[in-house]
Design a protein around this motif. Structure first.
Motif, PDB file in Angstrom:
ATOM      1  N   VAL A 157      21.094  33.655  72.378  1.00  0.00           N
ATOM      2  CA  VAL A 157      21.608  32.352  72.757  1.00  0.00           C
ATOM      3  C   VAL A 157      21.396  32.363  74.458  1.00  0.00           C
ATOM      4  CG1 VAL A 157      23.419  30.786  73.128  1.00  0.00           C
ATOM      5  CG2 VAL A 157      22.912  31.810  70.937  1.00  0.00           C
ATOM      6  N   VAL A 158      20.913  31.508  75.185  1.00  0.00           N
ATOM      7  CA  VAL A 158      20.502  31.601  76.571  1.00  0.00           C
ATOM      8  C   VAL A 158      21.100  30.496  77.075  1.00  0.00           C
ATOM      9  CG1 VAL A 158      18.767  31.732  78.297  1.00  0.00           C
ATOM     10  CG2 VAL A 158      18.279  32.769  76.120  1.00  0.00           C
ATOM     11  N   GLN A 159      21.852  30.688  78.134  1.00  0.00           N
ATOM     12  CA  GLN A 159      22.402  29.528  79.165  1.00  0.00           C
ATOM     13  C   GLN A 159      21.930  30.228  80.510  1.00  0.00           C
ATOM     14  OE1 GLN A 159      26.787  29.171  79.693  1.00  0.00           O
ATOM     15  NE2 GLN A 159      26.210  26.867  79.411  1.00  0.00           N
ATOM     16  N   LEU A 160      21.309  28.865  81.224  1.00  0.00           N
ATOM     17  CA  LEU A 160      20.581  29.272  82.465  1.00  0.00           C
ATOM     18  C   LEU A 160      21.020  28.109  83.385  1.00  0.00           C
ATOM     19  CD1 LEU A 160      17.036  30.581  81.385  1.00  0.00           C
ATOM     20  CD2 LEU A 160      19.019  32.297  82.178  1.00  0.00           C
ATOM     21  N   GLN A 161      20.974  28.195  84.666  1.00  0.00           N
ATOM     22  CA  GLN A 161      21.021  27.033  85.692  1.00  0.00           C
ATOM     23  C   GLN A 161      20.346  27.448  86.879  1.00  0.00           C
ATOM     24  OE1 GLN A 161      25.636  25.998  85.995  1.00  0.00           O
ATOM     25  NE2 GLN A 161      25.213  26.253  88.225  1.00  0.00           N
ATOM     26  N   GLU A 162      20.123  26.318  87.265  1.00  0.00           N
ATOM     27  CA  GLU A 162      19.226  26.178  88.725  1.00  0.00           C
ATOM     28  C   GLU A 162      19.641  25.150  89.766  1.00  0.00           C
ATOM     29  OE1 GLU A 162      16.076  27.583  91.134  1.00  0.00           O
ATOM     30  OE2 GLU A 162      16.990  28.453  89.498  1.00  0.00           O
ATOM     31  N   ALA A 163      19.716  25.440  90.933  1.00  0.00           N
ATOM     32  CA  ALA A 163      20.221  24.423  91.783  1.00  0.00           C
ATOM     33  C   ALA A 163      18.938  23.472  92.455  1.00  0.00           C
ATOM     34  CB  ALA A 163      20.895  25.003  93.118  1.00  0.00           C
ATOM     35  N   HIS A 164      19.091  22.511  92.796  1.00  0.00           N
ATOM     36  CA  HIS A 164      18.061  21.644  93.289  1.00  0.00           C
ATOM     37  C   HIS A 164      18.583  20.726  94.466  1.00  0.00           C
ATOM     38  CE1 HIS A 164      20.009  18.154  91.319  1.00  0.00           C
ATOM     39  NE2 HIS A 164      20.114  18.929  90.143  1.00  0.00           N
ATOM     40  N   THR A 165      17.809  19.740  95.241  1.00  0.00           N
ATOM     41  CA  THR A 165      18.002  19.093  96.368  1.00  0.00           C
ATOM     42  C   THR A 165      18.674  17.704  95.831  1.00  0.00           C
ATOM     43  OG1 THR A 165      15.633  18.211  96.394  1.00  0.00           O
ATOM     44  CG2 THR A 165      16.397  20.246  97.684  1.00  0.00           C
ATOM     45  N   GLY A 166      18.659  17.377  94.694  1.00  0.00           N
ATOM     46  CA  GLY A 166      19.268  16.041  94.170  1.00  0.00           C
ATOM     47  C   GLY A 166      18.083  14.949  93.877  1.00  0.00           C
ATOM     48  N   THR A 167      16.881  15.315  94.519  1.00  0.00           N
ATOM     49  CA  THR A 167      15.804  14.223  94.280  1.00  0.00           C
ATOM     50  C   THR A 167      15.345  14.467  92.706  1.00  0.00           C
ATOM     51  OG1 THR A 167      14.174  15.478  95.174  1.00  0.00           O
ATOM     52  CG2 THR A 167      15.045  14.309  96.637  1.00  0.00           C
ATOM     53  N   VAL A 168      14.816  13.405  92.086  1.00  0.00           N
ATOM     54  CA  VAL A 168      14.281  13.533  90.624  1.00  0.00           C
ATOM     55  C   VAL A 168      13.115  14.548  90.632  1.00  0.00           C
ATOM     56  CG1 VAL A 168      13.175  12.547  88.898  1.00  0.00           C
ATOM     57  CG2 VAL A 168      14.870  11.307  89.899  1.00  0.00           C
ATOM     58  N   ALA A 169      12.044  14.605  91.764  1.00  0.00           N
ATOM     59  CA  ALA A 169      11.073  15.441  91.620  1.00  0.00           C
ATOM     60  C   ALA A 169      11.674  16.939  91.689  1.00  0.00           C
ATOM     61  CB  ALA A 169      10.339  15.390  92.928  1.00  0.00           C
ATOM     62  N   ASP A 170      12.799  17.016  92.634  1.00  0.00           N
ATOM     63  CA  ASP A 170      13.292  18.635  92.614  1.00  0.00           C
ATOM     64  C   ASP A 170      13.957  18.863  91.280  1.00  0.00           C
ATOM     65  OD1 ASP A 170      13.132  20.978  94.296  1.00  0.00           O
ATOM     66  OD2 ASP A 170      15.237  20.595  94.328  1.00  0.00           O
TER      67      ASP A 170
END
Length: 238
Positions: A157-170
């Motif tokens: 079972v995998v749980q991953l997280q990634e930050a972004h700048t807030g735009t849909v593209a990012d």
């Protein structure tokens, strides 16, 4: 018939109002997940992997992008749409990443498995894959590895997280990155399982050869020679 005359100012106001509404409604933008692979492996001697079936949560099976709000509620961004089916995009990311990381082109999707005899099958379930303007991209998934007989070899079972700048593209970039990491987890498991099977097969072959050698080797035990017993008889003379 009685004609109704409207003042020119009123007509102009209506036209301007319609123009304002047209400007407020933003045009639709289409997005596609990025596999992160520029060149696929051409090796035909690598491990044969069947990818799928893939199970994607119901709330993700739509054309519009899901947006998770600050209170964890879900909304749909009508101006942001997937260019193709999201499950199909996920399948392509996994397929291309596994091919590159395993250095093999002997891979196929579950829907295209005709004539394939896989060494291992990767079954994947995506329970969550979303993000929002104020929420990081999160992937929750489970994968299982089955051997050619359908026996479970490994699961996680995998749980991953990634930050972004807030735009849909990012946000789409961040979700793509999470799927690439999921493929990395899968490829490492496939490599470890393949090495384990190869080691077990090698040990079994060595044991078989030792058994055959032991059966063919002549025995070193001395077989006693049986000599006839000679009895001394009396010689009779006449």
């Amino acid at each position: 018939m009685k004609l109704i005359h409207l003042p020119v100012a009123a007509l102009l106001a209506g036209v301007l109002a319609l123009g304002g509404c047209a400007k407020l409604s933003s045009p639709e933008q289409y997005y596609q997940l990025d596999s992160g692979v520029t060149e696929l492996s051409q090796r035909s001697s690598g491990v044969a992997v069947l990818v799928g079936p893939l199970d994607v949560a119901d709330y993700l099976q739509r054309n519009t992008l899901v947006q998770r709000q600050a209170d964890n509620s879900i909304s749909l961004d009508s101006s942001a749409r997937w260019a193709s089916s999201l499950p199909d995009d996920i399948n392509q990311v996994l397929l291309r990443q596994l091919s590159a990381q395993l250095k093999s082109n002997r891979l196929a999707l579950y829907s295209d498995q005709a004539g394939m005899e896989p060494d291992v099958q990767a079954v994947v379930s995506i329970n969550r894959l979303d993000s929002g303007p104020e929420k990081p991209a999160v992937l929750e998934a489970q994968w299982r590895l089955l051997d050619k007989n359908g026996k479970l070899r490994d699961s996680r079972v995998v749980q991953l997280q990634e930050a972004h700048t807030g735009t849909v593209a990012d946000q789409v970039r961040a979700q793509s990155k999470l799927l690439q990491e999921l493929a990395t987890s899968l490829s490492k498991a496939v490599q470890a399982d393949t090495a384990k099977l190869a080691s077990a097969a090698k040990a079994a072959e060595q044991a078989r050869k030792r058994q055959l050698a032991a059966e063919e080797k002549p025995s070193s035990r001395q077989i006693p020679v049986v000599e006839p017993v000679r009895n001394r008889g009396d010689i009779l003379r006449f």
